[in-house]
Enzyme design. Structure first.
Site, short mmCIF file in Angstrom:
data_model
loop_
_atom_site.label_atom_id
_atom_site.label_comp_id
_atom_site.label_asym_id
_atom_site.label_seq_id
_atom_site.Cartn_x
_atom_site.Cartn_y
_atom_site.Cartn_z
N GLY A 217 16.07 50.83 -2.41
CA GLY A 217 15.78 51.36 -3.19
C GLY A 217 16.74 52.10 -3.38
O GLY A 217 17.97 52.87 -2.88
N SER A 218 16.16 53.55 -4.02
CA SER A 218 17.16 54.66 -4.14
C SER A 218 17.53 55.60 -2.23
O SER A 218 17.74 56.91 -3.27
CB SER A 218 16.46 56.21 -4.89
OG SER A 218 16.78 54.98 -6.12
N THR A 219 16.60 55.79 -1.74
CA THR A 219 17.31 55.74 -0.36
C THR A 219 18.07 55.73 0.43
O THR A 219 18.87 56.21 0.66
CB THR A 219 15.43 55.46 0.77
OG1 THR A 219 15.75 53.88 1.11
CG2 THR A 219 14.33 55.95 0.87
N LYS A 221 20.34 56.08 -0.86
CA LYS A 221 21.79 57.10 -1.86
C LYS A 221 22.25 57.30 -1.65
O LYS A 221 23.56 58.46 -1.06
CB LYS A 221 20.38 57.78 -2.83
CG LYS A 221 20.11 57.07 -4.58
CD LYS A 221 20.37 57.38 -5.47
CE LYS A 221 20.00 56.41 -6.23
NZ LYS A 221 18.26 56.84 -7.72
#
Length: 494
Positions: A217-219, A221
């Site tokens: 997920g967004s980790t 990013k």
């Protein structure tokens, strides 16, 4: 001597030579193989004929040995077994060994060649034999904070904490867990307990921190941001990205929105995109960086390779995957940690630790030292740099954005008074049709000391599939942030 007697003599001589050859073959060629054969009961009896060495955490043993009746004289015991099971593994009279108990079985059982001199002295002095000890890098307070955080949620999940400066594993928790003591013997009851654990739907025997992969997920990013800066796609983290919100995937009619209602994501800068976890900014960044450069950066942080403890151990964590064959929509989706991208919690801990360490990724190691029973050191781990994943300048810019995200954005749950903390939330969709299952919650963070160095980086993974909370409450900041904070505080002694 008549001819029949000569024939008999020659035949007997050949038989004797064949017997000698076979004995030599068995003793010197097949000796090790037979000695390590799991079906060799004599070897098992001998292995459990005296106390096993211990696995040490924070200067204290978390394992032990107790006398038993029957052929097997000693049985393994565990202190806080479920909390330390992902570190120790198990040593069972019936089922063998796993993880550290398995990797260091020769040391712990006293069969390691490096213990031969000590064992010989014991024979002469009449001292009771005992295996060597394995001293781990685990911080007991950090481990307790990690395990308590997960069990308080009553969730499936994992926590990995590293010291970014040297790669020491400070915490390694996985829930639900199990107590290795409950099947350490050879009785029918021990066997039934192990079978029951194997059959449990929640899979307590699985090491979620090291041996299972999930969409990060967004980790992820933070890695996308590092790749965009390192490859010159972004030079100014405060400049507009030009990426519209919602963002239409290339070669597709699919539009991807953002999770934080009212967040200023339209054409936001990389810094603002990190602050509010704007999907459009990172989809666009990954697309511009391209699949090959994205994969190259991911691999420098450890993706696509099994993680080994090079000094003292065997396989530490299974490989995380940044795929090779991606089209443009799939490449864009990896920018926000989705698509066919997968990661272990250990791998995401390595990413955040590498960024906190100014771009240097240190090889993780779980064992600090191996000692004989007389406390003499027979092996000592030395920190090793795995790679300079990105430049110091790139890493410092990502740190700036992560620290801003804690102070002014979605990662505020990790803030610690008087300490500089950087963090990133993550919520990962998964399932056959992406949204079929309840999303995973992730959180990654690090804390800095006054000299700018970071003594701790943390990755928290929570699978809320069995939790009785609304889907709208599933978020990395809410579920993972407080756990990461408590682990960092434990290391910092706050």
């Amino acid at each position: 001597m008549n001819r029949p007697l000569r024939h008999i003599a020659v035949f007997c001589g050949v038989l004797v030579l064949a017997l000698l050859a076979r004995v030599t073959w068995v003793q010197f060629i097949q000796g090790d193989e037979l000695a390590n054969d799991p079906n060799n009961r004599r070897v098992k009896i001998e292995a459990f004929s005296y106390p096993r060495g211990n696995i040490i955490v924070g200067g204290q043993p978390v394992t032990g040995s107790v006398p038993t009746s029957g052929d097997f004289k000693y049985k393994r015991t565990y202190k806080d077994g479920p909390m330390y099971a992902p570190v120790t593994g198990f040593a069972s009279q019936a089922l063998g060994t796993s993880f550290l108990e398995g990797t260091y079985n020769k040391v712990l059982s006293g069969k390691d060649d490096r213990l031969a001199l000590k064992n010989a002295k014991d024979i002469v002095t009449g001292e009771k034999p005992r295996g060597g000890d394995v001293i781990t890098t685990i911080d007991p307070k950090a481990q307790k904070a990690a395990y308590k955080g997960l069990t308080d949620l009553n969730a499936k999940g994992a926590v990995v904490a590293l010291d970014p400066r040297n790669g020491r594993v400070l915490a390694l928790a996985s829930t639900p867990s199990y107590d290795p003591s409950t099947f350490a013997g050879i009785s029918n009851a021990d066997g039934r307990k192990f079978k029951a654990l194997e059959a449990e739907k929640a899979k307590p025997l699985n090491n979620r921190a090291l041996r299972e992969t999930y969409a990060p997920g967004s980790t992820f990013k933070i890695l996308t941001a590092a790749a965009a800066l390192e490859h010159g796609v972004v030079s100014d983290i405060n400049a507009s990205s030009g990426a519209p919100a919602p963002y239409q995937l290339p070669q597709s009619s699919t539009k991807v929105g953002n999770d934080v209602a009212g967040a200023p994501c339209d054409k936001a800068s990389l810094k603002t995109g990190m602050q509010w976890s704007c999907n459009n900014v990172f989809l666009d960044a990954a697309l511009k960086v391209g699949k090959d450069n994205m994969r190259e950066t991911a691999q420098k942080f450890g993706f696509n390779e099994n993680v080994y403890d090079k000094d003292l151990g065997d396989l530490l964590a299974t490989k995380s995957l940044y795929p090779k064959e991606l089209d443009k929509p799939q490449t864009a989706l990896t920018g926000m940690g989705q698509g066919s991208l997968t990661s272990t919690p250990m791998q995401m801990a390595m990413v955040v630790a590498g960024l906190a360490n100014d771009g240097k990724v240190m090889m993780p190691h779980l064992v600090d030292e191996v000692r004989a029973s007389d406390l003499s050191t027979i092996e000592k781990a030395e920190p090793k740099m795995m790679s300079q994943a990105v430049s110091s300048g790139t890493a410092k810019k990502v740190q700036e954005m992560m620290e801003y995200t804690v102070n002014e954005g979605t990662a505020e749950k990790a803030a610690i008074d008087g300490v500089t903390v950087g963090g990133k939330t993550g919520t990962a969709q998964h399932g056959a049709n992406v949204n079929d299952e309840r999303p995973y919650a992730w959180f990654v963070s690090y804390a800095k000391q006054s000299d700018g160095s970071s003594p701790v980086a943390v990755a928290v993974f929570v699978d809320p599939s069995d939790m009785s909370i609304p889907r709208s409450e599933i978020a990395g900041g809410k579920l993972g942030g407080p756990i990461a904070k408590s682990v960092m505080e434990a290391v910092l002694k706050k």
